[in-house]
Write a protein that holds these residues in place. Structure first.
Motif, mmCIF file in Angstrom:
data_model
loop_
_atom_site.group_PDB
_atom_site.id
_atom_site.type_symbol
_atom_site.label_atom_id
_atom_site.label_comp_id
_atom_site.label_asym_id
_atom_site.label_seq_id
_atom_site.Cartn_x
_atom_site.Cartn_y
_atom_site.Cartn_z
ATOM 1 N N LYS A 112 54.411 39.124 49.651
ATOM 2 C CA LYS A 112 54.879 40.506 49.570
ATOM 3 C C LYS A 112 55.807 40.874 50.720
ATOM 4 N N PHE A 113 56.469 39.901 51.294
ATOM 5 C CA PHE A 113 57.388 40.171 52.396
ATOM 6 C C PHE A 113 58.634 40.906 51.897
ATOM 7 N N GLU A 114 59.154 41.801 52.758
ATOM 8 C CA GLU A 114 60.490 42.333 52.524
ATOM 9 C C GLU A 114 61.437 41.246 53.008
ATOM 10 N N ILE A 115 62.336 40.800 52.152
ATOM 11 C CA ILE A 115 63.200 39.668 52.485
ATOM 12 C C ILE A 115 64.520 40.156 53.069
ATOM 13 N N THR A 116 64.864 39.597 54.213
ATOM 14 C CA THR A 116 66.137 39.866 54.863
ATOM 15 C C THR A 116 66.985 38.611 54.778
ATOM 16 N N GLY A 117 68.232 38.764 54.356
ATOM 17 C CA GLY A 117 69.152 37.634 54.281
ATOM 18 C C GLY A 117 69.964 37.515 55.546
ATOM 19 N N ASP A 118 70.086 36.318 56.051
ATOM 20 C CA ASP A 118 70.821 36.022 57.269
ATOM 21 C C ASP A 118 72.305 35.800 56.957
ATOM 22 N N PHE A 119 73.141 35.862 57.976
ATOM 23 C CA PHE A 119 74.576 35.635 57.797
ATOM 24 C C PHE A 119 74.875 34.238 57.257
ATOM 25 N N ARG A 120 73.960 33.292 57.453
ATOM 26 C CA ARG A 120 74.183 31.926 56.979
ATOM 27 C C ARG A 120 74.147 31.805 55.459
ATOM 28 N N LEU A 121 73.754 32.864 54.770
ATOM 29 C CA LEU A 121 73.834 32.863 53.313
ATOM 30 C C LEU A 121 75.292 32.980 52.849
ATOM 31 N N ASN A 122 76.165 33.300 53.800
ATOM 32 C CA ASN A 122 77.608 33.347 53.547
ATOM 33 C C ASN A 122 77.967 34.384 52.484
ATOM 34 N N ILE A 123 77.369 35.539 52.574
ATOM 35 C CA ILE A 123 77.678 36.631 51.653
ATOM 36 C C ILE A 123 78.875 37.380 52.224
ATOM 37 N N SER A 124 80.005 37.263 51.541
ATOM 38 C CA SER A 124 81.239 37.811 52.113
ATOM 39 C C SER A 124 81.900 38.882 51.248
ATOM 40 N N ASN A 125 81.285 39.240 50.124
ATOM 41 C CA ASN A 125 81.871 40.289 49.298
ATOM 42 C C ASN A 125 80.763 41.050 48.575
ATOM 43 N N SER A 126 81.151 42.165 47.990
ATOM 44 C CA SER A 126 80.147 43.040 47.371
ATOM 45 C C SER A 126 79.488 42.412 46.142
ATOM 46 N N GLU A 127 80.222 41.585 45.413
ATOM 47 C CA GLU A 127 79.636 40.960 44.230
ATOM 48 C C GLU A 127 78.502 40.006 44.632
ATOM 49 N N SER A 128 78.743 39.213 45.662
ATOM 50 C CA SER A 128 77.711 38.282 46.139
ATOM 51 C C SER A 128 76.509 39.044 46.678
ATOM 52 N N ALA A 129 76.771 40.102 47.425
ATOM 53 C CA ALA A 129 75.685 40.910 47.984
ATOM 54 C C ALA A 129 74.859 41.541 46.873
ATOM 55 N N ARG A 130 75.533 42.019 45.832
ATOM 56 C CA ARG A 130 74.824 42.624 44.710
ATOM 57 C C ARG A 130 73.909 41.614 44.033
ATOM 58 N N GLU A 131 74.409 40.419 43.793
ATOM 59 C CA GLU A 131 73.600 39.381 43.156
ATOM 60 C C GLU A 131 72.404 39.009 44.028
ATOM 61 N N LEU A 132 72.616 38.931 45.315
ATOM 62 C CA LEU A 132 71.529 38.599 46.225
ATOM 63 C C LEU A 132 70.467 39.693 46.229
ATOM 64 N N MET A 133 70.901 40.929 46.196
ATOM 65 C CA MET A 133 69.948 42.039 46.163
ATOM 66 C C MET A 133 69.165 42.059 44.854
ATOM 67 N N LEU A 134 69.796 41.617 43.778
ATOM 68 C CA LEU A 134 69.085 41.526 42.500
ATOM 69 C C LEU A 134 68.023 40.422 42.543
ATOM 70 N N LEU A 135 68.168 39.479 43.480
ATOM 71 C CA LEU A 135 67.182 38.425 43.670
ATOM 72 C C LEU A 135 66.092 38.807 44.676
ATOM 73 N N SER A 136 65.997 40.102 44.989
ATOM 74 C CA SER A 136 64.946 40.666 45.848
ATOM 75 C C SER A 136 65.220 40.579 47.342
ATOM 76 N N VAL A 137 66.432 40.255 47.736
ATOM 77 C CA VAL A 137 66.760 40.315 49.160
ATOM 78 C C VAL A 137 67.091 41.767 49.457
ATOM 79 N N GLU A 138 66.275 42.391 50.300
ATOM 80 C CA GLU A 138 66.369 43.827 50.485
ATOM 81 C C GLU A 138 67.323 44.258 51.597
ATOM 82 N N ILE A 139 67.531 43.376 52.559
ATOM 83 C CA ILE A 139 68.355 43.726 53.710
ATOM 84 C C ILE A 139 69.274 42.551 54.001
ATOM 85 N N LEU A 140 70.511 42.835 54.331
ATOM 86 C CA LEU A 140 71.426 41.786 54.775
ATOM 87 C C LEU A 140 71.703 42.013 56.254
ATOM 88 N N SER A 141 71.388 41.016 57.069
ATOM 89 C CA SER A 141 71.643 41.160 58.504
ATOM 90 C C SER A 141 73.078 40.803 58.807
#
Length: 142
Positions: A112-141
């Motif tokens: 039940k952890f709130e998942i934070t994504g690190d910069f190493r996930l290489n999320i560089s645009n809003s489309e990628s961030a949206r998809e990641l958030m749909l996968l339950s990543v709640e915060i992008l650092s």
């Protein structure tokens, strides 16, 4: 071209709606528990301090501001030990997990952890961030 722009703006809008639901937090990753010990009892700029998963092997209590850092690579032979340590961290009251690899999402599905994504996930645009958030990543650092 116009339809592409419309699709892009719709996906950006969806990301914006998702982003508004997320929290904006200042996070820090301490790779050494010894360094963290210097700061844990002081008022800190950081909302969440992530510590290596091994930190929770023998700790019975943690502060609310502590999260668990999941290693970027977990070999098959290490998986059970990592799961055991994640259970231990959850029992200690840890509510946050920092991931650096998409495979970590699957590893955390039973927690039940709130998942934070690190910069190493290489999320560089809003489309990628949206998809990641749909996968339950709640915060992008950052």
């Amino acid at each position: 071209l116009c339809s592409q722009k419309r699709e892009l703006s719709e996906s950006t809008l969806s990301y914006t709606k998702l982003r508004k639901k997320t929290k904006r937090l200042n996070t820090a990753l301490f790779l050494s528990a010894k360094e963290f010990e210097k700061y844990k009892n002081k008022d800190s700029f950081f909302d969440i301090c992530f510590l290596p998963i091994e930190y929770f092997e023998d700790k019975s209590t943690v502060t609310e501001r502590v999260g668990v850092y999941i290693p970027p690579v977990i070999f098959d032979g290490e998986r059970e030990r990592v799961i055991s340590l994640l259970k231990r961290a959850e029992e200690c009251g840890v509510k946050h997990a920092l991931i650096t690899n998409l495979s970590n999402i699957e590893l955390l599905r039973d927690f039940k952890f709130e998942i934070t994504g690190d910069f190493r996930l290489n999320i560089s645009n809003s489309e990628s961030a949206r998809e990641l958030m749909l996968l339950s990543v709640e915060i992008l650092s950052h």
